[in-house]
Scaffold this motif. Structure first.
Motif, PDB file in Angstrom:
ATOM      1  N   SER A 193       0.856  -1.193   0.000  1.00  0.00           N
ATOM      2  CA  SER A 193       0.000   0.000   0.000  1.00  0.00           C
ATOM      3  C   SER A 193       0.887   1.236   0.000  1.00  0.00           C
ATOM      4  O   SER A 193       2.099   1.152   0.248  1.00  0.00           O
ATOM      5  CB  SER A 193      -0.886   0.018   1.255  1.00  0.00           C
ATOM      6  N   GLY A 194       0.274   2.378  -0.233  1.00  0.00           N
ATOM      7  CA  GLY A 194       1.008   3.635  -0.132  1.00  0.00           C
ATOM      8  C   GLY A 194       1.469   3.869   1.296  1.00  0.00           C
ATOM      9  O   GLY A 194       2.567   4.383   1.532  1.00  0.00           O
ATOM     10  N   GLN A 195       0.626   3.480   2.262  1.00  0.00           N
ATOM     11  CA  GLN A 195       1.004   3.638   3.673  1.00  0.00           C
ATOM     12  C   GLN A 195       2.278   2.862   3.980  1.00  0.00           C
ATOM     13  O   GLN A 195       3.162   3.348   4.684  1.00  0.00           O
ATOM     14  CB  GLN A 195      -0.120   3.140   4.584  1.00  0.00           C
ATOM     15  N   TYR A 222      -1.058  13.951   3.290  1.00  0.00           N
ATOM     16  CA  TYR A 222      -2.190  13.018   3.391  1.00  0.00           C
ATOM     17  C   TYR A 222      -2.441  12.662   4.860  1.00  0.00           C
ATOM     18  O   TYR A 222      -1.487  12.475   5.631  1.00  0.00           O
ATOM     19  CB  TYR A 222      -1.822  11.775   2.578  1.00  0.00           C
ATOM     20  N   ASN A 254      -2.435  16.118  -0.707  1.00  0.00           N
ATOM     21  CA  ASN A 254      -3.788  15.580  -0.672  1.00  0.00           C
ATOM     22  C   ASN A 254      -4.312  15.766   0.749  1.00  0.00           C
ATOM     23  O   ASN A 254      -3.723  15.213   1.678  1.00  0.00           O
ATOM     24  CB  ASN A 254      -3.752  14.086  -1.034  1.00  0.00           C
ATOM     25  N   ASP A 311       6.471  12.293  -1.548  1.00  0.00           N
ATOM     26  CA  ASP A 311       5.328  11.484  -1.984  1.00  0.00           C
ATOM     27  C   ASP A 311       4.796  12.141  -3.258  1.00  0.00           C
ATOM     28  O   ASP A 311       4.253  13.246  -3.227  1.00  0.00           O
ATOM     29  CB  ASP A 311       4.284  11.476  -0.860  1.00  0.00           C
ATOM     30  N   SER A 347       1.523   6.188  -3.557  1.00  0.00           N
ATOM     31  CA  SER A 347       0.376   5.314  -3.383  1.00  0.00           C
ATOM     32  C   SER A 347      -0.023   4.980  -4.812  1.00  0.00           C
ATOM     33  O   SER A 347      -0.602   5.807  -5.513  1.00  0.00           O
ATOM     34  CB  SER A 347      -0.762   6.027  -2.657  1.00  0.00           C
ATOM     35  N   THR A 360      -2.220   3.109  -5.637  1.00  0.00           N
ATOM     36  CA  THR A 360      -3.680   2.967  -5.580  1.00  0.00           C
ATOM     37  C   THR A 360      -4.388   4.059  -6.389  1.00  0.00           C
ATOM     38  O   THR A 360      -5.505   3.865  -6.836  1.00  0.00           O
ATOM     39  CB  THR A 360      -4.121   3.107  -4.097  1.00  0.00           C
ATOM     40  N   LYS A 361      -3.734   5.187  -6.557  1.00  0.00           N
ATOM     41  CA  LYS A 361      -4.377   6.353  -7.164  1.00  0.00           C
ATOM     42  C   LYS A 361      -4.168   6.339  -8.684  1.00  0.00           C
ATOM     43  O   LYS A 361      -4.537   5.394  -9.330  1.00  0.00           O
ATOM     44  CB  LYS A 361      -3.857   7.621  -6.487  1.00  0.00           C
ATOM     45  N   GLY A 399      -1.879  -0.310  -3.458  1.00  0.00           N
ATOM     46  CA  GLY A 399      -0.456  -0.625  -3.597  1.00  0.00           C
ATOM     47  C   GLY A 399       0.412   0.600  -3.396  1.00  0.00           C
ATOM     48  O   GLY A 399      -0.074   1.732  -3.348  1.00  0.00           O
TER      49      GLY A 399
HETATM   50  C1  LIG Z   1      -3.853   7.531  -0.620  1.00  0.00           C
HETATM   51  C2  LIG Z   1      -2.578   8.174  -0.327  1.00  0.00           C
HETATM   52  C3  LIG Z   1      -1.609   7.548   0.474  1.00  0.00           C
HETATM   53  C4  LIG Z   1      -1.851   6.208   1.135  1.00  0.00           C
HETATM   54  O1  LIG Z   1      -1.929   5.236   0.165  1.00  0.00           O
HETATM   55  P1  LIG Z   1      -2.721   3.834   0.318  1.00  0.00           P
HETATM   56  O2  LIG Z   1      -2.411   3.157  -0.962  1.00  0.00           O
HETATM   57  O3  LIG Z   1      -4.167   4.177   0.519  1.00  0.00           O
HETATM   58  O4  LIG Z   1      -2.150   3.148   1.510  1.00  0.00           O
HETATM   59  C5  LIG Z   1      -0.405   8.188   0.667  1.00  0.00           C
HETATM   60  N1  LIG Z   1      -0.158   9.390   0.106  1.00  0.00           N
HETATM   61  C6  LIG Z   1      -1.071  10.035  -0.654  1.00  0.00           C
HETATM   62  C7  LIG Z   1      -0.745  11.367  -1.229  1.00  0.00           C
HETATM   63  C8  LIG Z   1      -2.307   9.449  -0.906  1.00  0.00           C
HETATM   64  O5  LIG Z   1      -3.202  10.088  -1.665  1.00  0.00           O
END
Ligand SMILES: *Cc1c(COP(=O)(O)O)cnc(C)c1O
Length: 426
Positions: free
Chosen positions: A84-86, A110, A158, A183, A205, A207-208, A218
């Motif tokens: 994940s991004g986290q 974030y 964000n 980030d 992240s 995921t975005k 991811g």
């Molecule tokens: C969503 C987000 C994260 C965390 O990512 P996940 O994939 O949800 O764990 C970290 N940084 C930014 C800027 C984000 O938008």
């Protein structure tokens, strides 16, 4: 693949390189384990003396091909995927920070990252000072301590949509002998290359926008290989002195520009296990193959929507760094001349109550806890992500109770605008 290819080509061709007769598409190595002919061959892998795969908690070929693509996109030296991004943010920091160490971080990051830094890492003995990223360099310098080990910030925050002055932050970090971690989730490497502006480590992240279709959670860490750990040896013993859990390997000596990522893989993945599944890495790779087409469209649509919102009497304010006149327009032009991102924030004249009513009337645009997705979606932080806070607490946290976060997708912009218009006028 080499650096001479453009971003557009790397999105398609980077990463997986089939051998003669091999599969053209990236294979999903859906296997936990890998087979070796001799006991000694496997032993060498455990000693980091040979390169290869032995267990997917540490490394998997599908993941590595995708990490390689993102590494090329960011212009880095080495990269790894995380679950994940986290996990990417967590690993990038704890790879160089231990109990007693300190982080200087932009305050506009974030929410998950700020919780990680100020609540969870604090419990682990790592302290963070949050700073207003717009302060002049002399003011920001006051946040540093002898035990500061890194600086953390987002290219475009964000949800605050603050554009970072990356060069200022790089100067600040380097004059204090520490790396800058950025980030780059919202800008993506299509719009911004933080490493070119002095960042040392880039996180995502995925995921975005990278996934782009809301399919997989991811993350990714890319190391530029530029930070000289040896020049600040006393600050980074984990990289520059023998690792007893790997028979005394010194990461900087053995792996050079790959030291940071090798240590994060060999120690943190081994012990914490936040690996991305190969299946998700495959889906992420599919997303990356159209990143260079999607991101410009997100930006084009967002600018059109921001201009429409600005022209409306019933809209109190609009924030979008791509909109001329926005507080961060100039910084956006400097660091992201091709476009910033697809996310806009706005407030309606009727405040908090009007926000809820407006969102309920939207027909095509969905209410979702997500951003940076192909589908346009909205979120009202005061009613959703920050629901537990009072209006007073919201303002303290920098969240306007009226604020609506609108993530503009890649549908036809006329249809997006029409849905917003009918919801405003209903
Ligand atoms: C969503 C987000 C994260 C965390 O990512 P996940 O994939 O949800 O764990 C970290 N940084 C930014 C800027 C984000 O938008």
């Amino acid at each position: 693949m080499s650096d001479k290819h453009s971003i557009d080509t790397i999105c398609i061709q980077g990463g997986w390189q089939p051998e003669n007769g091999g599969p053209r598409q990236l294979p999903i190595y859906q296997s936990t384990t890998f087979k070796y002919a001799t006991s000694e061959a496997m032993g060498k892998l455990f000693d980091l003396e040979a390169e290869g795969y032995f267990y997917t908690r540490l490394q998997n070929p599908t993941n590595d091909a995708v990490a390689d693509k993102i590494c090329q996109l960011e212009g880095g030296a080495a990269a790894m995927l995380t679950s994940s991004g986290q996990a990417a943010t967590f690993f990038s920091i704890v790879n160089i920070c231990s109990a007693g160490d300190h982080v200087v971080s932009s305050a506009t990051i974030y929410g998950g990252s700020s919780n990680l830094l100020t609540v969870t890492l604090k419990r682990f003995g790592i302290e963070t000072t949050l700073v207003d990223p717009d302060l002049p360099e002399e003011e920001l310098a006051k946040a540093f301590r002898p035990e500061t080990k890194c600086v953390f910030a987002e290219t475009i925050a964000n949800p605050a949509l603050v554009v970072l002055d990356i060069e200022k932050f790089a100067r600040l970090a380097h004059s204090h002998g520490v790396p800058l971690i950025i980030d780059n989730t919202f800008a993506t490497p299509v719009n911004c290359h933080p490493i070119q502006w002095g960042a040392d480590i880039v996180t995502h992240s995925t995921t975005k926008y990278m996934d782009g279709h809301g399919m997989t959670v991811g993350g990714c860490i890319v190391d530029s290989g530029n930070f000289d750990w040896e020049a600040h040896k006393e600050k980074y013993p984990g990289l520059t002195t023998p690792d007893d859990s790997y028979h005394g390997i010194v990461y900087t000596e053995r792996f050079g520009k790959g030291a940071f990522i090798t240590k994060a893989t060999a120690q943190l993945m081994r012990d914490l296990g936040a690996i991305q599944s190969p299946q998700n890495a495959f889906l992420l790779n599919n997303g990356l193959e159209s990143l260079h087409l999607r991101v410009p469209r997100h930006c084009e649509n967002a600018l059109a929507v921001a201009e429409f919102l600005q022209s409306r009497e019933d809209v109190d304010w609009v924030r979008y760094p791509g909109l001329p006149g926005d507080k961060y327009y100039e910084l956006g032009q400097k660091y992201m001349p091709k476009g910033t991102c697809g996310v806009i924030s706005l407030g309606l004249k009727g405040g908090r109550a009007a926000a809820g009513a407006f969102m309920d009337r939207l027909k095509m645009i969905s209410i979702a806890t997500h951003v940076a997705d192909a589908r346009t979606c909205v979120l009202h932080p005061a009613s959703h992500t920050h629901r537990q806070l009072s209006d007073e607490q919201l303002i303290e946290a920098g969240v306007d109770p009226a604020m609506i976060r609108l993530s503009v997708g890649i549908e036809d912009k006329a249809d997006i605008i029409e849905d917003i218009r009918q919801a405003l006028e209903a």
